[in-house]
Design an enzyme around this catalytic site. Sequence first.
Site, PDB file in Angstrom:
ATOM      1  N   THR A 272      -4.385 -12.515  -4.005  1.00 11.45           N
ATOM      2  CA  THR A 272      -3.752 -11.789  -2.907  1.00 11.45           C
ATOM      3  C   THR A 272      -2.916 -12.741  -2.070  1.00 11.45           C
ATOM      4  O   THR A 272      -3.222 -13.933  -1.967  1.00 11.45           O
ATOM      5  CB  THR A 272      -4.797 -11.130  -2.000  1.00 11.45           C
ATOM      6  N   GLU A 273      -1.876 -12.214  -1.457  1.00 14.64           N
ATOM      7  CA  GLU A 273      -1.028 -12.988  -0.557  1.00 14.64           C
ATOM      8  C   GLU A 273      -0.705 -12.144   0.674  1.00 14.64           C
ATOM      9  O   GLU A 273      -0.031 -11.119   0.581  1.00 14.64           O
ATOM     10  CB  GLU A 273       0.265 -13.428  -1.254  1.00 14.64           C
ATOM     11  N   VAL A 274      -1.207 -12.575   1.811  1.00 14.46           N
ATOM     12  CA  VAL A 274      -0.958 -11.928   3.092  1.00 14.46           C
ATOM     13  C   VAL A 274       0.028 -12.785   3.882  1.00 14.46           C
ATOM     14  O   VAL A 274       0.041 -14.012   3.743  1.00 14.46           O
ATOM     15  CB  VAL A 274      -2.286 -11.761   3.874  1.00 14.46           C
TER      16      VAL A 274
END
Length: 305
Positions: A272-274
């Site tokens: 995931t990449e926030v």
Amino acid sequence: MTDQQYPIGTPGKPWGAEEKQQWLAAQEAKRSYFEDVVSQINTLHDRFDVEQYGALDYSNNTFPLFLVKTRQWDSTKPNILVTGGVHGYETSGVHGALAFVKQQAEHYSQWFNILVAPCISPWGYETINRWNPFAIDPNRSFKQDSPAGECAAIMDYLARHNLEFLMHIDLHETTDTDNSEFRPALAARDGTVNTNWNIPDGFYTVGNSEQPTPDFQKAIIDSVRKVTHIAPADENGKLIGAPIEQEGVIHYAGKQLGLCMGLTDAPYVSTTEVYPDSDNASPAECIDAQVAAVTGAIDYLRKHK
């Protein structure tokens, strides 16, 4: 765009021991792993099994490494792995993993055995760093005979216990400091020229090009969009320089690159990449997005696997 000259090293010349020591001397603790992370883990003993799987002796400090497991581990259930803080500076990765444990892990333990390693890189957490003290990026070091103690510790634990996983989700962030600090530092360390990428404004995932799972990635995106916005492609149809596979999804080669997503042989993996620096997202929203990513992934497996 290209970056300015990094203040350590000589352009075009890889760092040696002197430059790495100069870089290390410039690092300092800005927050506490023990106050922020270990204190939360210590509240979980009455609901989960907490194990210390290793320790890192860095900078006159010893950092114990912990994982949290759901109870009544059942060999008939599939195993799920959640990792956070591989890059210690990516805050919502750590706190999203902890929030998932506290809010959702017991519920999903009806169907799965769940193992969570919330902070793989505690020194990086404290110094807000991508690297460890030896200027090594753990998220390029999940390989045999890893030079990074952060990687070796969790790899050794999984190997000793002969654990196999149906799913592994690794929680990360892409931040403005990727361009202002970490990519320029990487180019300086390696003696190369850096070209910064556009920082995506929003959430996206990195799937494994070695074993693509488009429907699984879409389920994660659809779950997260209920919490925060999904990153649009840049003017070249890419995210961080990689082609878009579908909305909010790009691919990297997990095992080939030594990424944490390649840590296991799980058929379902995602990074995931926030984007915590967005004007349209709060720190709490970033943590909630990480939890939504994990639950969306698990819900997909419940429905389809």
